[in-house]
Write an enzyme that holds these catalytic residues in place. Sequence first.
Site, PDB file in Angstrom:
ATOM      1  N   ARG A  71      45.228  41.318  27.418  1.00 32.81           N
ATOM      2  CA  ARG A  71      46.261  41.020  28.418  1.00 32.81           C
ATOM      3  C   ARG A  71      47.270  40.050  27.815  1.00 32.81           C
ATOM      4  O   ARG A  71      46.912  39.003  27.289  1.00 32.81           O
ATOM      5  CB  ARG A  71      45.614  40.410  29.657  1.00 32.81           C
ATOM      6  CG  ARG A  71      46.573  40.069  30.776  1.00 32.81           C
ATOM      7  CD  ARG A  71      45.823  39.374  31.916  1.00 32.81           C
ATOM      8  NE  ARG A  71      44.845  40.257  32.529  1.00 32.81           N
ATOM      9  CZ  ARG A  71      43.743  39.837  33.130  1.00 32.81           C
ATOM     10  NH1 ARG A  71      43.453  38.541  33.166  1.00 32.81           N
ATOM     11  NH2 ARG A  71      42.915  40.696  33.690  1.00 32.81           N
ATOM     12  N   ARG A 140      46.474  30.626  34.025  1.00 33.37           N
ATOM     13  CA  ARG A 140      46.805  31.960  33.522  1.00 33.37           C
ATOM     14  C   ARG A 140      48.298  32.233  33.635  1.00 33.37           C
ATOM     15  O   ARG A 140      49.076  31.327  33.955  1.00 33.37           O
ATOM     16  CB  ARG A 140      45.975  33.003  34.279  1.00 33.37           C
ATOM     17  CG  ARG A 140      44.467  32.798  34.057  1.00 33.37           C
ATOM     18  CD  ARG A 140      43.660  33.948  34.592  1.00 33.37           C
ATOM     19  NE  ARG A 140      42.227  33.780  34.319  1.00 33.37           N
ATOM     20  CZ  ARG A 140      41.313  34.696  34.604  1.00 33.37           C
ATOM     21  NH1 ARG A 140      41.676  35.836  35.174  1.00 33.37           N
ATOM     22  NH2 ARG A 140      40.040  34.488  34.326  1.00 33.37           N
ATOM     23  N   LYS A 204      39.179  29.978  36.674  1.00 36.72           N
ATOM     24  CA  LYS A 204      40.572  30.362  36.444  1.00 36.72           C
ATOM     25  C   LYS A 204      41.502  29.632  37.403  1.00 36.72           C
ATOM     26  O   LYS A 204      41.097  29.181  38.480  1.00 36.72           O
ATOM     27  CB  LYS A 204      40.727  31.867  36.605  1.00 36.72           C
ATOM     28  CG  LYS A 204      40.335  32.405  37.973  1.00 36.72           C
ATOM     29  CD  LYS A 204      40.340  33.918  37.965  1.00 36.72           C
ATOM     30  CE  LYS A 204      39.784  34.477  39.282  1.00 36.72           C
ATOM     31  NZ  LYS A 204      39.689  35.937  39.254  1.00 36.72           N
ATOM     32  N   LYS A 206      45.661  29.860  38.931  1.00 36.99           N
ATOM     33  CA  LYS A 206      46.840  30.730  39.008  1.00 36.99           C
ATOM     34  C   LYS A 206      47.997  30.010  39.695  1.00 36.99           C
ATOM     35  O   LYS A 206      47.810  29.340  40.708  1.00 36.99           O
ATOM     36  CB  LYS A 206      46.497  32.014  39.768  1.00 36.99           C
ATOM     37  CG  LYS A 206      45.409  32.848  39.078  1.00 36.99           C
ATOM     38  CD  LYS A 206      45.091  34.115  39.848  1.00 36.99           C
ATOM     39  CE  LYS A 206      44.053  34.947  39.105  1.00 36.99           C
ATOM     40  NZ  LYS A 206      43.740  36.212  39.814  1.00 36.99           N
ATOM     41  N   CYS A 419      44.062  47.440  42.052  1.00 37.22           N
ATOM     42  CA  CYS A 419      43.533  46.926  40.787  1.00 37.22           C
ATOM     43  C   CYS A 419      43.078  48.105  39.928  1.00 37.22           C
ATOM     44  O   CYS A 419      43.048  49.251  40.373  1.00 37.22           O
ATOM     45  CB  CYS A 419      42.374  45.964  41.042  1.00 37.22           C
ATOM     46  SG  CYS A 419      40.865  46.769  41.615  1.00 37.22           S
ATOM     47  N   CYS A 425      36.645  48.374  34.430  1.00 37.36           N
ATOM     48  CA  CYS A 425      36.282  47.033  34.900  1.00 37.36           C
ATOM     49  C   CYS A 425      34.788  46.951  35.165  1.00 37.36           C
ATOM     50  O   CYS A 425      34.240  47.729  35.958  1.00 37.36           O
ATOM     51  CB  CYS A 425      37.059  46.677  36.161  1.00 37.36           C
ATOM     52  SG  CYS A 425      36.619  45.041  36.812  1.00 37.36           S
ATOM     53  N   CYS A 464      36.371  45.745  44.035  1.00 34.43           N
ATOM     54  CA  CYS A 464      35.328  44.748  44.279  1.00 34.43           C
ATOM     55  C   CYS A 464      35.948  43.609  45.081  1.00 34.43           C
ATOM     56  O   CYS A 464      37.176  43.569  45.267  1.00 34.43           O
ATOM     57  CB  CYS A 464      34.738  44.248  42.959  1.00 34.43           C
ATOM     58  SG  CYS A 464      35.709  42.963  42.142  1.00 34.43           S
ATOM     59  N   CYS A 468      41.736  41.089  42.949  1.00 35.57           N
ATOM     60  CA  CYS A 468      42.840  40.982  41.984  1.00 35.57           C
ATOM     61  C   CYS A 468      44.155  41.538  42.522  1.00 35.57           C
ATOM     62  O   CYS A 468      45.220  41.088  42.111  1.00 35.57           O
ATOM     63  CB  CYS A 468      42.454  41.682  40.684  1.00 35.57           C
ATOM     64  SG  CYS A 468      41.122  40.860  39.779  1.00 35.57           S
TER      65      CYS A 468
END
Length: 562
Positions: A71, A140, A204, A206, A419, A425, A464, A468
């Site tokens: 990514r 990120r 993470k 954001k 996603c 994934c 899931c 995302c």
Amino acid sequence: MALSPNETIKAESNFLRGTIADGLQRTETGALADDDTQLTKFHGIYQQDDRDLRAERGRKKLEKAFSFMARMRVPAGELTPPQWLAAERIARERGNGTLRLTTRQTIQFHGIIKSNLRTAIRGLNDAMLDTIAACGDVNRNVIARVNPWQGRSHAEVAGLAQAIATHLMPRSRAWHEIWIGEERVAGSVEEDEPIYGRTYMPRKFKIGVALPPHNDVDVFAQDLGFVAIEQRRKIVGYDVIAGGGMGMTHGEPETYPRAGNVIGFCKPEHAVAVAEAVVTMQRDHGDRSNRKQARLKYTIDRMGLDTFVTGLNQRLAVKLQPAKGFKFTSTGDRLGWAEDETGLHHVTLFVENGRVAGQARDGLRAIAALSTGRFIITANQNLVLADIPAEQKAKVAALLHDYGLDRQAGGLRRNAVACVALPTCGLALAESERYLPSLVTRLEAELETCGLAEAEITIRMTGCPNGCARPYMSEIGLVGRSPGLYNLYLGGAHDGSRLSKLHARDVDGEGIVAALRPVFAAYATDRKQNESFGDFVVRVGFVARTVAGLDFHENLAPALRN
């Protein structure tokens, strides 16, 4: 309290190096060591395998079909034509031939085998691109409103995104050494991470920068958001939002999505310092024992918002001022052509679920070869071709038509986001990208029957509950539970300011259509003038209003209560 295993991996990684370099040399396997697969995330790389082939390869006692997703780090989503060409070439030569535009305004490459990883990453570096901190327990890719037809404002919010991204980028040279071949200088000053420390963030992080009235970055879904405040067409500062986040775990009500809180206002020159202070608050107070409770949203709910803001202000040389206030109208992209006040032209292309492949990929390569303008990825997985001179517009428009890139979409489809999910994934429980387009076709038929073919309704699907594609902020959200089954959420605000609520559990495609049919019919006949779908379903009681993250699992219909 014991630390989670990831904390030990980070602490003992020698600033994210681990044994990645040695693992890349092992030709007997297509995988890396387990600990290294956690560290490569900080380098923007996930180890994956083709789950469509997993059972067959298992029967044949073969290793999984391992490959890697890489990514890019692209603050504000902006690329030059040569950079787009470089990315496209890497996708064709080193990946599976496709570019995946993501909800974080960047590109993912799928299907890179281990022996191609270094070559792919070096190709990006040659184009002045990288994958540093695109994944992992760090800040990120920083996203920002895309509106190049509003030149100065766009430049300012994009510039802030780039400044924050640069300031919060890890200082470790591990990425450069492992992937680019930079030599470590013997006897140099001991390495340090002045912002993150040796164990980086608990999870993470954001950040998004919004420019009202459009909320295309879903700023309330970010750990940290900046909302530009304009006065007389000049940005005078930013209202600050903290504590958003989408991930949760099925069956664990102590986990939940959360919309961020507006906590104050800062001037433009103080925004980067605010970002660092929020990051260090989370670094110091985030839960490092339970990764399911490690995001900033849980830190704020555990500490209390007032306590969090007080601690934040203690870290700031210039404290936050009271918020100025703002109003959003939508979260979608403005598709089609626009001209700015300087005479430059800009066109926003609809890219379904962000997957650029085949004819579309070839057409964008042809446009990039013209060496004009910029390519800007949106947070809705679409693409803007910006800064096209008047004399080039006809040529670009002709290429768009020839390659089918000027495709139009109805109100539901142009507001749909998915996603990646299966087959790559490792967290996916159900389909998403491969399934949503056909489901939208079925729902479009229902909407047309009700006279709602052009209704602007946001719909998002994830394979899931990690969220995302930000499904819990949409008017219709679908979250995978198991193959072919989804939880259906309704009632998110059209402007992205309110979470949704569970409406139906474990429904398949037929069940989704059946559940939405009466809701669409009621909306067609009973809505108020200019009332959005999300506001309508809350007002008439299809679902209760979600007030905050802690309320997300509450006030469900009796049949849905555990």
